[in-house]
Design a protein around this motif. Structure first.
Motif, PDB file in Angstrom:
ATOM      1  N   MET A 172       0.841  -1.178   0.000  1.00  0.00           N
ATOM      2  CA  MET A 172       0.000   0.000   0.000  1.00  0.00           C
ATOM      3  C   MET A 172       0.887   1.244   0.000  1.00  0.00           C
ATOM      4  O   MET A 172       1.808   1.355   0.805  1.00  0.00           O
ATOM      5  N   ARG A 173       0.611   2.182  -0.912  1.00  0.00           N
ATOM      6  CA  ARG A 173       1.564   3.256  -1.158  1.00  0.00           C
ATOM      7  C   ARG A 173       1.134   4.629  -0.655  1.00  0.00           C
ATOM      8  O   ARG A 173       1.961   5.525  -0.525  1.00  0.00           O
ATOM      9  N   ASN A 174      -0.151   4.823  -0.379  1.00  0.00           N
ATOM     10  CA  ASN A 174      -0.613   6.140   0.062  1.00  0.00           C
ATOM     11  C   ASN A 174      -1.944   5.991   0.792  1.00  0.00           C
ATOM     12  O   ASN A 174      -2.540   4.904   0.822  1.00  0.00           O
ATOM     13  N   PHE A 175      -2.413   7.098   1.375  1.00  0.00           N
ATOM     14  CA  PHE A 175      -3.640   7.039   2.171  1.00  0.00           C
ATOM     15  C   PHE A 175      -4.877   6.768   1.315  1.00  0.00           C
ATOM     16  O   PHE A 175      -5.853   6.187   1.800  1.00  0.00           O
ATOM     17  N   ASN A 176      -4.859   7.183   0.061  1.00  0.00           N
ATOM     18  CA  ASN A 176      -5.996   6.874  -0.807  1.00  0.00           C
ATOM     19  C   ASN A 176      -6.166   5.367  -0.955  1.00  0.00           C
ATOM     20  O   ASN A 176      -7.290   4.847  -0.933  1.00  0.00           O
ATOM     21  N   GLU A 177      -5.041   4.663  -1.083  1.00  0.00           N
ATOM     22  CA  GLU A 177      -5.099   3.204  -1.171  1.00  0.00           C
ATOM     23  C   GLU A 177      -5.536   2.592   0.158  1.00  0.00           C
ATOM     24  O   GLU A 177      -6.248   1.584   0.179  1.00  0.00           O
ATOM     25  N   VAL A 178      -5.108   3.193   1.265  1.00  0.00           N
ATOM     26  CA  VAL A 178      -5.522   2.709   2.585  1.00  0.00           C
ATOM     27  C   VAL A 178      -7.035   2.828   2.741  1.00  0.00           C
ATOM     28  O   VAL A 178      -7.709   1.894   3.200  1.00  0.00           O
ATOM     29  N   ILE A 179      -7.583   3.975   2.354  1.00  0.00           N
ATOM     30  CA  ILE A 179      -9.029   4.192   2.464  1.00  0.00           C
ATOM     31  C   ILE A 179      -9.784   3.211   1.576  1.00  0.00           C
ATOM     32  O   ILE A 179     -10.787   2.618   1.995  1.00  0.00           O
ATOM     33  N   ARG A 180      -9.299   3.012   0.358  1.00  0.00           N
ATOM     34  CA  ARG A 180      -9.953   2.064  -0.541  1.00  0.00           C
ATOM     35  C   ARG A 180      -9.883   0.642   0.024  1.00  0.00           C
ATOM     36  O   ARG A 180     -10.867  -0.111  -0.016  1.00  0.00           O
ATOM     37  N   PHE A 181      -8.743   0.287   0.571  1.00  0.00           N
ATOM     38  CA  PHE A 181      -8.536  -1.025   1.192  1.00  0.00           C
ATOM     39  C   PHE A 181      -9.513  -1.228   2.351  1.00  0.00           C
ATOM     40  O   PHE A 181     -10.146  -2.282   2.482  1.00  0.00           O
ATOM     41  N   ALA A 182      -9.655  -0.201   3.190  1.00  0.00           N
ATOM     42  CA  ALA A 182     -10.563  -0.289   4.343  1.00  0.00           C
ATOM     43  C   ALA A 182     -12.018  -0.365   3.893  1.00  0.00           C
ATOM     44  O   ALA A 182     -12.821  -1.118   4.462  1.00  0.00           O
ATOM     45  N   ARG A 183     -12.354   0.406   2.879  1.00  0.00           N
ATOM     46  CA  ARG A 183     -13.736   0.424   2.388  1.00  0.00           C
ATOM     47  C   ARG A 183     -14.136  -0.939   1.832  1.00  0.00           C
ATOM     48  O   ARG A 183     -15.264  -1.403   2.033  1.00  0.00           O
ATOM     49  N   GLU A 184     -13.208  -1.600   1.149  1.00  0.00           N
ATOM     50  CA  GLU A 184     -13.494  -2.910   0.566  1.00  0.00           C
ATOM     51  C   GLU A 184     -13.767  -3.958   1.636  1.00  0.00           C
ATOM     52  O   GLU A 184     -14.492  -4.926   1.393  1.00  0.00           O
ATOM     53  N   ARG A 185     -13.196  -3.772   2.822  1.00  0.00           N
ATOM     54  CA  ARG A 185     -13.351  -4.751   3.898  1.00  0.00           C
ATOM     55  C   ARG A 185     -14.512  -4.437   4.828  1.00  0.00           C
ATOM     56  O   ARG A 185     -14.779  -5.182   5.761  1.00  0.00           O
ATOM     57  N   GLY A 186     -15.194  -3.358   4.570  1.00  0.00           N
ATOM     58  CA  GLY A 186     -16.366  -3.019   5.366  1.00  0.00           C
ATOM     59  C   GLY A 186     -16.006  -2.229   6.606  1.00  0.00           C
ATOM     60  O   GLY A 186     -14.872  -2.294   7.093  1.00  0.00           O
ATOM     61  N   PRO A 187     -16.954  -1.478   7.134  1.00  0.00           N
ATOM     62  CA  PRO A 187     -16.662  -0.574   8.254  1.00  0.00           C
ATOM     63  C   PRO A 187     -16.342  -1.295   9.557  1.00  0.00           C
ATOM     64  O   PRO A 187     -16.930  -2.327   9.873  1.00  0.00           O
ATOM     65  N   LYS A 188     -15.386  -0.745  10.298  1.00  0.00           N
ATOM     66  CA  LYS A 188     -15.071  -1.176  11.651  1.00  0.00           C
ATOM     67  C   LYS A 188     -15.775  -0.242  12.632  1.00  0.00           C
ATOM     68  O   LYS A 188     -16.270   0.823  12.260  1.00  0.00           O
ATOM     69  N   THR A 189     -15.799  -0.648  13.893  1.00  0.00           N
ATOM     70  CA  THR A 189     -16.442   0.172  14.918  1.00  0.00           C
ATOM     71  C   THR A 189     -15.388   0.771  15.842  1.00  0.00           C
ATOM     72  O   THR A 189     -14.572   0.049  16.407  1.00  0.00           O
ATOM     73  N   ILE A 190     -15.427   2.097  15.963  1.00  0.00           N
ATOM     74  CA  ILE A 190     -14.499   2.825  16.824  1.00  0.00           C
ATOM     75  C   ILE A 190     -15.200   3.176  18.127  1.00  0.00           C
ATOM     76  O   ILE A 190     -16.318   3.692  18.122  1.00  0.00           O
ATOM     77  N   SER A 191     -14.546   2.911  19.231  1.00  0.00           N
ATOM     78  CA  SER A 191     -15.035   3.338  20.539  1.00  0.00           C
ATOM     79  C   SER A 191     -14.275   4.604  20.920  1.00  0.00           C
ATOM     80  O   SER A 191     -13.061   4.570  21.123  1.00  0.00           O
ATOM     81  N   VAL A 192     -14.983   5.731  20.980  1.00  0.00           N
ATOM     82  CA  VAL A 192     -14.336   7.023  21.210  1.00  0.00           C
ATOM     83  C   VAL A 192     -14.425   7.395  22.683  1.00  0.00           C
ATOM     84  O   VAL A 192     -15.518   7.568  23.229  1.00  0.00           O
ATOM     85  N   ALA A 193     -13.274   7.515  23.325  1.00  0.00           N
ATOM     86  CA  ALA A 193     -13.227   7.866  24.744  1.00  0.00           C
ATOM     87  C   ALA A 193     -13.227   9.377  24.910  1.00  0.00           C
ATOM     88  O   ALA A 193     -12.346  10.065  24.391  1.00  0.00           O
ATOM     89  N   CYS A 194     -14.235   9.898  25.620  1.00  0.00           N
ATOM     90  CA  CYS A 194     -14.364  11.344  25.861  1.00  0.00           C
ATOM     91  C   CYS A 194     -14.517  12.077  24.533  1.00  0.00           C
ATOM     92  O   CYS A 194     -13.629  12.802  24.075  1.00  0.00           O
ATOM     93  N   CYS A 195     -15.669  11.869  23.938  1.00  0.00           N
ATOM     94  CA  CYS A 195     -15.938  12.277  22.555  1.00  0.00           C
ATOM     95  C   CYS A 195     -16.232  13.760  22.380  1.00  0.00           C
ATOM     96  O   CYS A 195     -16.393  14.224  21.247  1.00  0.00           O
ATOM     97  N   GLN A 196     -16.301  14.528  23.458  1.00  0.00           N
ATOM     98  CA  GLN A 196     -16.697  15.937  23.390  1.00  0.00           C
ATOM     99  C   GLN A 196     -15.549  16.818  22.884  1.00  0.00           C
ATOM    100  O   GLN A 196     -15.024  17.680  23.569  1.00  0.00           O
ATOM    101  N   ASP A 197     -15.170  16.598  21.630  1.00  0.00           N
ATOM    102  CA  ASP A 197     -14.034  17.299  21.040  1.00  0.00           C
ATOM    103  C   ASP A 197     -14.301  17.535  19.557  1.00  0.00           C
ATOM    104  O   ASP A 197     -14.706  16.611  18.834  1.00  0.00           O
ATOM    105  N   LYS A 198     -14.069  18.739  19.107  1.00  0.00           N
ATOM    106  CA  LYS A 198     -14.377  19.122  17.728  1.00  0.00           C
ATOM    107  C   LYS A 198     -13.625  18.276  16.707  1.00  0.00           C
ATOM    108  O   LYS A 198     -14.223  17.724  15.773  1.00  0.00           O
ATOM    109  N   GLU A 199     -12.303  18.180  16.853  1.00  0.00           N
ATOM    110  CA  GLU A 199     -11.496  17.470  15.860  1.00  0.00           C
ATOM    111  C   GLU A 199     -11.827  15.981  15.829  1.00  0.00           C
ATOM    112  O   GLU A 199     -11.801  15.349  14.769  1.00  0.00           O
ATOM    113  N   VAL A 200     -12.140  15.424  16.985  1.00  0.00           N
ATOM    114  CA  VAL A 200     -12.514  14.013  17.052  1.00  0.00           C
ATOM    115  C   VAL A 200     -13.807  13.767  16.279  1.00  0.00           C
ATOM    116  O   VAL A 200     -13.911  12.818  15.490  1.00  0.00           O
ATOM    117  N   LEU A 201     -14.795  14.627  16.481  1.00  0.00           N
ATOM    118  CA  LEU A 201     -16.068  14.456  15.780  1.00  0.00           C
ATOM    119  C   LEU A 201     -15.904  14.629  14.272  1.00  0.00           C
ATOM    120  O   LEU A 201     -16.529  13.911  13.482  1.00  0.00           O
TER     121      LEU A 201
END
Length: 240
Positions: free
Chosen positions: A1-30
């Motif tokens: 994998m050579r760049n982030f575009n390929e990473v995103i495509r790779f992740a999309r092909e495998r279906g969404p994962k679930t992120i557990s966000v600790a202390c989510c009250q943050d602009k950049e996190v959202l």
């Protein structure tokens, strides 16, 4: 994998994962979790002060109803809950929100609900650098201050796990030092050579390790050639 575009495509092909966000009250996190949701690569469980989170989401025009919400105001308890969601297989990964690193790491290392693997905990950052034909994995730039040889071995193993997850089957690992020659008075250069030898003996698997290297001759073939360095990794390193 050579760049982030390929990473995103790779992740999309495998279906969404679930992120557990600790202390989510943050602009950049959202913003980040919303981008991941829109890209189709991740969903999120938002754990933290949900009232504050709703205010931020409204300002950002993010529909908070797209997420599972768990209201816990205390940062320590929110961190524990976020980690527990992963250890009980209700989420795939933890994301740090508006909380001190020491607090979330305490939850991650908790003996009952934590995410211990047996190896030392280490940091891996992935960079997409313009002008290069590959991703760079930098480790450890955040957690282990003065690792000994055994800890360095584990740091390499952890970083290889990340590289393998991004479909890089045999990552090239360069042990970076202040200079590219072994100097008995510079322990890091001695350790770098030992790591290379451990890899050759099969004690570090799933990668090719070389060292010591200076940064320039680890990532630039021209710099390696200029200094007359003839090594399979010279100028071609994936992991630094």
């Amino acid at each position: 994998m050579r760049n982030f575009n390929e990473v995103i495509r790779f992740a999309r092909e495998r279906g969404p994962k679930t992120i557990s966000v600790a202390c989510c009250q943050d602009k950049e996190v959202l913003i980040a979790v919303e981008m991941a949701r829109e890209e189709g690569i991740a969903n999120a469980i938002l754990v933290g002060d949900i009232e504050k989170t709703k205010i931020i989401a409204e300002e950002l025009q993010i529909d908070i109803n797209n997420y599972e919400l768990i209201h816990i105001e205390d940062t320590s308890e929110a961190s524990r809950k976020s980690v527990e969601l992963v250890s009980t297989n209700k989420a795939d990964m933890v994301m740090k929100g508006l909380v001190d690193t020491s607090i979330i790491l305490k939850a991650v290392l908790d003996k009952e609900i934590g995410l211990r693997t047996g190896n030392v905990l280490s940091h891996v950052a992935v960079f997409d650098v313009e002008g290069y034909d590959r991703l760079f994995f930098i480790t450890d730039a955040a957690m282990n201050l003065a690792p000994d040889l055994n800890i360095k071995k584990q740091i390499i193993e952890n970083s290889c796990t990340v590289a393998h997850a991004l479909d890089i089957e045999l990552p090239k690992v360069a042990a970076i030092c202040a200079k590219e020659k072994v100097n008995p008075k510079m322990q890091d250069t001695v350790d770098a050579k030992h790591l290379e030898e451990m890899n050759e003996r099969g004690e570090i698997k799933g990668c090719i390790v070389g060292g010591p290297f200076a940064l320039d001759n680890a990532v630039s073939i021209e710099a390696a050639n200029h200094k007359g360095i003839n090594h399979p990794i010279a100028g071609k390193a994936d992991i630094l």
